[in-house]
Scaffold this motif. Structure first.
Motif, PDB file in Angstrom:
ATOM      1  N   ALA A  23      39.453  38.359  37.085  1.00  0.00           N
ATOM      2  CA  ALA A  23      40.212  37.725  36.005  1.00  0.00           C
ATOM      3  C   ALA A  23      41.096  36.631  36.576  1.00  0.00           C
ATOM      4  CB  ALA A  23      41.071  38.763  35.296  1.00  0.00           C
ATOM      5  N   GLY A  24      41.529  35.747  35.696  1.00  0.00           N
ATOM      6  CA  GLY A  24      42.493  34.724  36.091  1.00  0.00           C
ATOM      7  C   GLY A  24      43.887  35.323  36.167  1.00  0.00           C
ATOM      8  N   HIS A  25      44.819  34.594  36.737  1.00  0.00           N
ATOM      9  CA  HIS A  25      46.196  35.075  36.845  1.00  0.00           C
ATOM     10  C   HIS A  25      46.841  35.286  35.479  1.00  0.00           C
ATOM     11  CE1 HIS A  25      46.854  33.616  41.262  1.00  0.00           C
ATOM     12  NE2 HIS A  25      45.887  34.494  41.143  1.00  0.00           N
ATOM     13  N   ASP A  26      46.299  34.653  34.444  1.00  0.00           N
ATOM     14  CA  ASP A  26      46.825  34.821  33.086  1.00  0.00           C
ATOM     15  C   ASP A  26      46.296  36.087  32.411  1.00  0.00           C
ATOM     16  OD1 ASP A  26      44.186  34.087  32.703  1.00  0.00           O
ATOM     17  OD2 ASP A  26      44.636  32.351  31.452  1.00  0.00           O
ATOM     18  N   GLY A  27      45.407  36.813  33.087  1.00  0.00           N
ATOM     19  CA  GLY A  27      44.857  38.044  32.524  1.00  0.00           C
ATOM     20  C   GLY A  27      43.535  37.866  31.808  1.00  0.00           C
ATOM     21  N   ASN A  28      43.082  36.628  31.630  1.00  0.00           N
ATOM     22  CA  ASN A  28      41.790  36.412  30.981  1.00  0.00           C
ATOM     23  C   ASN A  28      40.662  36.890  31.887  1.00  0.00           C
ATOM     24  OD1 ASN A  28      42.464  35.266  28.442  1.00  0.00           O
ATOM     25  ND2 ASN A  28      42.960  33.346  29.471  1.00  0.00           N
ATOM     26  N   VAL A  29      39.802  37.744  31.349  1.00  0.00           N
ATOM     27  CA  VAL A  29      38.704  38.319  32.130  1.00  0.00           C
ATOM     28  C   VAL A  29      37.588  37.292  32.275  1.00  0.00           C
ATOM     29  CG1 VAL A  29      36.980  40.150  32.211  1.00  0.00           C
ATOM     30  CG2 VAL A  29      39.259  40.636  31.327  1.00  0.00           C
ATOM     31  N   TRP A  30      37.155  37.060  33.514  1.00  0.00           N
ATOM     32  CA  TRP A  30      36.051  36.135  33.788  1.00  0.00           C
ATOM     33  C   TRP A  30      34.734  36.889  33.865  1.00  0.00           C
ATOM     34  CZ3 TRP A  30      38.570  32.982  38.368  1.00  0.00           C
ATOM     35  CH2 TRP A  30      39.702  32.298  37.873  1.00  0.00           C
ATOM     36  N   ALA A  31      34.776  38.121  34.350  1.00  0.00           N
ATOM     37  CA  ALA A  31      33.570  38.954  34.458  1.00  0.00           C
ATOM     38  C   ALA A  31      34.018  40.391  34.661  1.00  0.00           C
ATOM     39  CB  ALA A  31      32.701  38.509  35.637  1.00  0.00           C
ATOM     40  N   ARG A  32      33.168  41.332  34.227  1.00  0.00           N
ATOM     41  CA  ARG A  32      33.499  42.743  34.421  1.00  0.00           C
ATOM     42  C   ARG A  32      32.246  43.582  34.393  1.00  0.00           C
ATOM     43  NH1 ARG A  32      37.242  43.538  29.660  1.00  0.00           N
ATOM     44  NH2 ARG A  32      36.203  42.208  28.201  1.00  0.00           N
ATOM     45  N   SER A  33      32.344  44.756  34.998  1.00  0.00           N
ATOM     46  CA  SER A  33      31.214  45.670  34.952  1.00  0.00           C
ATOM     47  C   SER A  33      31.169  46.338  33.576  1.00  0.00           C
ATOM     48  CB  SER A  33      31.306  46.708  36.065  1.00  0.00           C
ATOM     49  OG  SER A  33      32.517  47.406  36.013  1.00  0.00           O
ATOM     50  N   GLU A  34      29.987  46.789  33.216  1.00  0.00           N
ATOM     51  CA  GLU A  34      29.774  47.407  31.918  1.00  0.00           C
ATOM     52  C   GLU A  34      30.672  48.638  31.764  1.00  0.00           C
ATOM     53  OE1 GLU A  34      26.065  49.426  29.556  1.00  0.00           O
ATOM     54  OE2 GLU A  34      25.649  47.824  30.981  1.00  0.00           O
ATOM     55  N   GLY A  35      31.350  48.726  30.619  1.00  0.00           N
ATOM     56  CA  GLY A  35      32.198  49.872  30.333  1.00  0.00           C
ATOM     57  C   GLY A  35      33.586  49.824  30.956  1.00  0.00           C
ATOM     58  N   PHE A  36      33.926  48.757  31.653  1.00  0.00           N
ATOM     59  CA  PHE A  36      35.254  48.626  32.272  1.00  0.00           C
ATOM     60  C   PHE A  36      36.080  47.716  31.372  1.00  0.00           C
ATOM     61  CE2 PHE A  36      37.838  47.158  36.179  1.00  0.00           C
ATOM     62  CZ  PHE A  36      38.718  48.216  36.043  1.00  0.00           C
ATOM     63  N   ASP A  37      36.691  48.302  30.357  1.00  0.00           N
ATOM     64  CA  ASP A  37      37.368  47.543  29.313  1.00  0.00           C
ATOM     65  C   ASP A  37      38.847  47.312  29.619  1.00  0.00           C
ATOM     66  OD1 ASP A  37      35.001  47.327  27.815  1.00  0.00           O
ATOM     67  OD2 ASP A  37      35.313  49.338  27.000  1.00  0.00           O
ATOM     68  N   VAL A  38      39.102  46.539  30.648  1.00  0.00           N
ATOM     69  CA  VAL A  38      40.480  46.190  30.992  1.00  0.00           C
ATOM     70  C   VAL A  38      40.977  45.132  30.011  1.00  0.00           C
ATOM     71  CG1 VAL A  38      40.407  46.796  33.430  1.00  0.00           C
ATOM     72  CG2 VAL A  38      39.627  44.554  32.725  1.00  0.00           C
ATOM     73  N   SER A  39      42.248  45.233  29.634  1.00  0.00           N
ATOM     74  CA  SER A  39      42.803  44.282  28.668  1.00  0.00           C
ATOM     75  C   SER A  39      43.515  43.135  29.378  1.00  0.00           C
ATOM     76  CB  SER A  39      43.791  44.988  27.737  1.00  0.00           C
ATOM     77  OG  SER A  39      44.980  45.322  28.442  1.00  0.00           O
ATOM     78  N   LYS A  40      43.676  42.065  28.653  1.00  0.00           N
ATOM     79  CA  LYS A  40      44.382  40.895  29.180  1.00  0.00           C
ATOM     80  C   LYS A  40      45.811  41.280  29.565  1.00  0.00           C
ATOM     81  CE  LYS A  40      45.746  36.190  28.011  1.00  0.00           C
ATOM     82  NZ  LYS A  40      45.641  35.088  27.057  1.00  0.00           N
ATOM     83  N   GLU A  41      46.462  42.114  28.755  1.00  0.00           N
ATOM     84  CA  GLU A  41      47.834  42.534  29.012  1.00  0.00           C
ATOM     85  C   GLU A  41      47.924  43.366  30.296  1.00  0.00           C
ATOM     86  OE1 GLU A  41      46.237  42.989  26.002  1.00  0.00           O
ATOM     87  OE2 GLU A  41      47.200  41.249  25.083  1.00  0.00           O
ATOM     88  N   GLU A  42      46.971  44.284  30.478  1.00  0.00           N
ATOM     89  CA  GLU A  42      46.962  45.105  31.690  1.00  0.00           C
ATOM     90  C   GLU A  42      46.808  44.239  32.941  1.00  0.00           C
ATOM     91  OE1 GLU A  42      44.912  49.201  29.900  1.00  0.00           O
ATOM     92  OE2 GLU A  42      43.647  47.634  30.760  1.00  0.00           O
ATOM     93  N   LEU A  43      45.899  43.282  32.865  1.00  0.00           N
ATOM     94  CA  LEU A  43      45.642  42.412  34.019  1.00  0.00           C
ATOM     95  C   LEU A  43      46.815  41.478  34.292  1.00  0.00           C
ATOM     96  CD1 LEU A  43      41.895  41.707  33.319  1.00  0.00           C
ATOM     97  CD2 LEU A  43      42.823  43.047  35.209  1.00  0.00           C
ATOM     98  N   ALA A  44      47.437  40.954  33.247  1.00  0.00           N
ATOM     99  CA  ALA A  44      48.590  40.072  33.440  1.00  0.00           C
ATOM    100  C   ALA A  44      49.737  40.840  34.103  1.00  0.00           C
ATOM    101  CB  ALA A  44      49.033  39.487  32.100  1.00  0.00           C
ATOM    102  N   LYS A  45      49.942  42.103  33.704  1.00  0.00           N
ATOM    103  CA  LYS A  45      50.993  42.917  34.329  1.00  0.00           C
ATOM    104  C   LYS A  45      50.649  43.206  35.794  1.00  0.00           C
ATOM    105  CE  LYS A  45      53.617  47.148  34.021  1.00  0.00           C
ATOM    106  NZ  LYS A  45      53.734  48.472  33.479  1.00  0.00           N
ATOM    107  N   LEU A  46      49.384  43.467  36.057  1.00  0.00           N
ATOM    108  CA  LEU A  46      48.946  43.695  37.438  1.00  0.00           C
ATOM    109  C   LEU A  46      49.248  42.475  38.303  1.00  0.00           C
ATOM    110  CD1 LEU A  46      47.314  45.429  39.533  1.00  0.00           C
ATOM    111  CD2 LEU A  46      45.312  44.159  38.766  1.00  0.00           C
TER     112      LEU A  46
END
Length: 126
Positions: A23-46
């Protein structure tokens, strides 16, 4: 190579990672494995946690609705764990590589695969 190819052919194909996302630093997912439903908010906090690790120390690392206990980190790597599932994440110039691994995969195996890809992305200016 597409972002999805990095997830499928570099991370998952290693068999040292069971789920992954980039994902980008803003939390937008660029690619993910099937069934790994990470949210933009979770990634931005990470991503914030790389600079402010006290955020993760108190609240843990939440990915796809699961809260993992923060173990350790630097300005480039974050490690967390919950039961038999470990988390290894690496921040590059523009992205964050997020991975989950499960027993019997050892933390060092996942770390090696994730950081190898992360170092490659850094070398490309990404």
């Amino acid at each position: 190579m597409s972002w999805q190819d990095y997830v499928d052919k570099q991370l998952l194909a290693s068999r040292c990672v069971t789920k992954a996302a980039i994902a980008g630093h803003d939390g937008n997912v660029w690619a993910r494995s099937e069934g790994f439903d990470v949210s933009k908010e979770e990634l931005a906090k990470l991503v914030q946690g790389f600079d402010k690790q006290d955020l993760l120390t108190s609240s843990g690392v939440t990915l796809a609705g699961n809260r993992y206990i923060y173990l350790s980190g630097t300005d480039r790597v974050i490690r967390a764990k919950l039961a038999k599932v470990g988390v290894h994440c690496m921040k590059t110039h523009q992205a964050v590589v997020v991975s989950l691994y499960e027993d019997p995969i050892q933390p060092q195996q996942a770390a090696s695969v994730v950081e190898k890809l992360g170092d490659y992305l850094v070398s490309c200016g990404l």
